[in-house]
Design a protein around this motif. Structure first.
Motif, mmCIF file in Angstrom:
data_model
loop_
_atom_site.group_PDB
_atom_site.id
_atom_site.type_symbol
_atom_site.label_atom_id
_atom_site.label_comp_id
_atom_site.label_asym_id
_atom_site.label_seq_id
_atom_site.Cartn_x
_atom_site.Cartn_y
_atom_site.Cartn_z
ATOM 1 N N ALA A 1 -11.065 38.983 14.354
ATOM 2 C CA ALA A 1 -10.067 40.032 14.145
ATOM 3 C C ALA A 1 -8.729 39.366 13.862
ATOM 4 C CB ALA A 1 -9.968 40.929 15.376
ATOM 5 N N SER A 2 -7.776 40.152 13.357
ATOM 6 C CA SER A 2 -6.431 39.655 13.108
ATOM 7 C C SER A 2 -5.467 40.824 13.114
ATOM 8 C CB SER A 2 -6.352 38.909 11.766
ATOM 9 O OG SER A 2 -6.678 39.779 10.686
ATOM 10 N N GLY A 3 -4.181 40.513 13.253
ATOM 11 C CA GLY A 3 -3.186 41.576 13.272
ATOM 12 C C GLY A 3 -1.795 41.000 13.397
ATOM 13 N N ALA A 4 -0.823 41.861 13.693
ATOM 14 C CA ALA A 4 0.571 41.421 13.785
ATOM 15 C C ALA A 4 1.326 42.271 14.784
ATOM 16 C CB ALA A 4 1.241 41.497 12.416
ATOM 17 N N GLY A 5 2.275 41.644 15.470
ATOM 18 C CA GLY A 5 3.222 42.332 16.325
ATOM 19 C C GLY A 5 4.600 42.264 15.707
ATOM 20 N N ALA A 6 5.627 42.628 16.466
ATOM 21 C CA ALA A 6 6.985 42.642 15.936
ATOM 22 C C ALA A 6 7.481 41.238 15.599
ATOM 23 C CB ALA A 6 7.919 43.303 16.950
ATOM 24 N N ASP A 7 7.092 40.245 16.402
ATOM 25 C CA ASP A 7 7.628 38.887 16.247
ATOM 26 C C ASP A 7 6.560 37.848 15.950
ATOM 27 O OD1 ASP A 7 10.317 39.720 17.026
ATOM 28 O OD2 ASP A 7 9.474 39.941 19.037
ATOM 29 N N PHE A 8 5.342 38.281 15.707
ATOM 30 C CA PHE A 8 4.259 37.305 15.551
ATOM 31 C C PHE A 8 3.091 37.940 14.809
ATOM 32 C CE2 PHE A 8 3.427 39.776 19.308
ATOM 33 C CZ PHE A 8 2.065 40.013 19.266
ATOM 34 N N SER A 9 2.190 37.101 14.339
ATOM 35 C CA SER A 9 0.877 37.542 13.871
ATOM 36 C C SER A 9 -0.173 36.827 14.706
ATOM 37 C CB SER A 9 0.690 37.238 12.380
ATOM 38 O OG SER A 9 0.779 35.848 12.136
ATOM 39 N N TRP A 10 -1.426 37.290 14.647
ATOM 40 C CA TRP A 10 -2.475 36.673 15.449
ATOM 41 C C TRP A 10 -3.807 36.703 14.720
ATOM 42 C CZ3 TRP A 10 -6.582 39.850 16.674
ATOM 43 C CH2 TRP A 10 -6.338 41.237 16.603
ATOM 44 N N GLU A 11 -4.630 35.725 15.054
ATOM 45 C CA GLU A 11 -5.994 35.651 14.547
ATOM 46 C C GLU A 11 -6.914 35.304 15.707
ATOM 47 O OE1 GLU A 11 -5.943 32.742 11.430
ATOM 48 O OE2 GLU A 11 -5.277 34.184 9.927
ATOM 49 N N GLU A 12 -8.084 35.953 15.749
ATOM 50 C CA GLU A 12 -9.026 35.735 16.846
ATOM 51 C C GLU A 12 -10.347 35.204 16.328
ATOM 52 O OE1 GLU A 12 -11.152 38.186 20.556
ATOM 53 O OE2 GLU A 12 -9.928 39.254 19.070
ATOM 54 N N THR A 13 -10.858 34.178 16.986
ATOM 55 C CA THR A 13 -12.215 33.700 16.766
ATOM 56 C C THR A 13 -12.989 33.861 18.067
ATOM 57 O OG1 THR A 13 -11.802 31.405 17.446
ATOM 58 C CG2 THR A 13 -11.302 31.982 15.154
ATOM 59 N N GLY A 14 -14.235 33.416 18.079
ATOM 60 C CA GLY A 14 -15.034 33.558 19.288
ATOM 61 C C GLY A 14 -14.525 32.733 20.457
ATOM 62 N N LEU B 1 11.175 35.014 23.438
ATOM 63 C CA LEU B 1 10.813 35.732 22.221
ATOM 64 C C LEU B 1 9.555 36.552 22.461
ATOM 65 C CD1 LEU B 1 11.234 36.179 19.138
ATOM 66 C CD2 LEU B 1 9.754 34.188 18.777
ATOM 67 N N ILE B 2 8.612 35.958 23.196
ATOM 68 C CA ILE B 2 7.373 36.625 23.579
ATOM 69 C C ILE B 2 7.128 36.327 25.052
ATOM 70 C CG2 ILE B 2 4.867 36.709 23.258
ATOM 71 C CD1 ILE B 2 5.330 35.866 20.344
ATOM 72 N N ASP B 3 6.876 37.347 25.833
ATOM 73 C CA ASP B 3 6.560 37.174 27.253
ATOM 74 C C ASP B 3 5.633 38.320 27.627
ATOM 75 O OD1 ASP B 3 6.417 36.488 29.871
ATOM 76 O OD2 ASP B 3 8.518 36.900 30.353
ATOM 77 N N GLY B 4 4.313 38.075 27.612
ATOM 78 C CA GLY B 4 3.386 39.179 27.761
ATOM 79 C C GLY B 4 2.169 38.867 28.595
ATOM 80 N N GLU B 5 1.581 39.943 29.126
ATOM 81 C CA GLU B 5 0.331 39.852 29.874
ATOM 82 C C GLU B 5 -0.830 39.927 28.895
ATOM 83 O OE1 GLU B 5 -2.067 42.071 33.542
ATOM 84 O OE2 GLU B 5 -0.182 42.904 32.777
ATOM 85 N N LEU B 6 -1.723 38.953 28.976
ATOM 86 C CA LEU B 6 -2.832 38.851 28.046
ATOM 87 C C LEU B 6 -3.946 39.838 28.388
ATOM 88 C CD1 LEU B 6 -2.986 34.966 27.840
ATOM 89 C CD2 LEU B 6 -2.031 36.523 26.131
ATOM 90 N N ARG B 7 -4.728 40.185 27.390
ATOM 91 C CA ARG B 7 -5.816 41.138 27.577
ATOM 92 C C ARG B 7 -7.003 40.548 28.334
ATOM 93 N NH1 ARG B 7 -6.292 44.840 22.089
ATOM 94 N NH2 ARG B 7 -4.307 45.930 22.398
ATOM 95 N N ALA B 8 -7.090 39.255 28.385
ATOM 96 C CA ALA B 8 -8.158 38.588 29.140
ATOM 97 C C ALA B 8 -7.645 37.223 29.567
ATOM 98 C CB ALA B 8 -9.430 38.468 28.298
ATOM 99 N N ARG B 9 -8.476 36.490 30.288
ATOM 100 C CA ARG B 9 -8.043 35.222 30.859
ATOM 101 C C ARG B 9 -8.192 34.070 29.869
ATOM 102 N NH1 ARG B 9 -11.467 35.223 36.312
ATOM 103 N NH2 ARG B 9 -13.012 36.009 34.833
ATOM 104 N N VAL B 10 -7.293 33.098 30.017
ATOM 105 C CA VAL B 10 -7.377 31.870 29.244
ATOM 106 C C VAL B 10 -7.516 30.689 30.206
ATOM 107 C CG1 VAL B 10 -6.028 32.778 27.329
ATOM 108 C CG2 VAL B 10 -4.861 31.571 29.188
ATOM 109 N N ILE B 11 -7.777 29.527 29.641
ATOM 110 C CA ILE B 11 -7.804 28.280 30.417
ATOM 111 C C ILE B 11 -6.493 27.563 30.115
ATOM 112 C CG2 ILE B 11 -9.072 26.156 30.886
ATOM 113 C CD1 ILE B 11 -11.542 27.515 29.668
ATOM 114 N N PRO B 12 -5.502 27.640 30.991
ATOM 115 C CA PRO B 12 -4.177 27.103 30.672
ATOM 116 C C PRO B 12 -4.183 25.647 30.232
ATOM 117 C CG PRO B 12 -4.064 28.460 32.641
ATOM 118 C CD PRO B 12 -5.516 28.312 32.307
ATOM 119 N N ASP B 13 -5.008 24.818 30.863
ATOM 120 C CA ASP B 13 -5.021 23.392 30.525
ATOM 121 C C ASP B 13 -5.568 23.108 29.129
ATOM 122 O OD1 ASP B 13 -3.955 22.829 32.964
ATOM 123 O OD2 ASP B 13 -5.834 22.186 33.895
#
Length: 270
Positions: free
Chosen positions: A173-186, A223-235
């Protein structure tokens, strides 16, 4: 026992590293005249009754109450278990088939719609017991009655569409917000932020937690400070600056904790 055919059911999967020998067309045709809700046309919505003016649309992770019937492509209704008795489920939590989820999240309270779902967004090559055959197209007639805020969605489970697109080397999937765009892979989601020609790595600060990302550019606050829709691995998350012609872009790579899960966008409130 009552039939319950919006429910998700994950077929057995054998993971392999071999790529398909030839690319397949992503376009799915012949589903009808509804509004496409996916790029390939595999989920379509036909409006049957408009929602009242000002009616709200359920947000990410909302708990929704619907009435529905489910039919085969030829119009034969095989599930009336929630024609009058409401059915409740949480969006984006893997509780129903992908096509049903996408249809309901595109509706407003009080709306009635027919959601036509190609096999890849329903029960695919497996089917559902003796009732839904393999490779069956389904039609849900749905009324969205109400919604309420739901519990936090972990969203780490395997999504078959995410798995398929990863094997094919394609974007999910892909899309855009006010200050960014995004692309998602598996395996990851990538945020892209356009920078000024004078901005360098020293002007950028990016912080990660398991459920959030904060991006500062040029010392002017977040510029961006948001809660993600799912968890990530910070490291395993990182960022870099990548030019596109003469324009530099900040690329922020978010490593999904749930590989082959599906987010459909980075932030809960955007």
């Amino acid at each position: 026992a009552r039939a319950a055919f919006p429910y998700a059911r994950a077929p057995a999967v054998v993971l392999c590293s071999r790529q398909p020998s030839a690319p397949r067309s992503n376009k799915i045709g012949g589903l009808g005249d509804g509004q496409p809700l996916t790029d390939d046309g595999g989920v379509q919505k036909l409006l049957l009754q408009s929602a009242p003016e000002g009616a709200s649309v359920p947000p990410w992770g909302a708990v929704v109450r619907v009435r529905y019937t489910c039919a085969f492509e030829n119009g034969t209704v095989f599930d009336r278990s929630h024609e009058t008795e409401p059915f409740e489920f949480q969006l984006n939590a893997g509780k129903v088939v992908e096509g049903m989820r996408r249809g309901v999240e595109a509706m407003a309270v009080g709306e009635r719609a027919r959601i036509t779902v190609a096999p890849r967004y329903a029960y695919g090559m497996v089917g559902a017991g003796d009732t839904v055959a393999a490779n069956a197209t389904l039609r849900y007639d749905v009324e969205l009655m109400e919604w309420q805020e739901g519990a936090e969605v972990e969203n780490d489970e395997l999504d078959m569409e995410a798995y398929r697109t990863a094997l094919e080397g394609k974007l999910l999937a892909s899309g855009a917000g006010a200050d960014f765009s995004w692309e998602e892979t598996g395996e990851e989601l990538v945020l892209s932020v356009e920078l000024g020609s004078h901005q360098r790595a020293r002007d950028i600060s990016v912080g990660f937690t398991a459920r959030s990302v904060r991006i500062e550019v040029g010392g002017g606050g977040a510029l961006i400070d948001g809660e993600l829709r799912a968890r990530v691995i910070p490291d395993e998350c990182y960022w870099l600056i990548e030019p596109d012609g003469d324009v530099p872009f900040l690329k922020v790579f978010l490593a999904k904790k749930g590989v082959f899960s599906r987010w459909d966008g980075p932030f809960k409130d955007r």
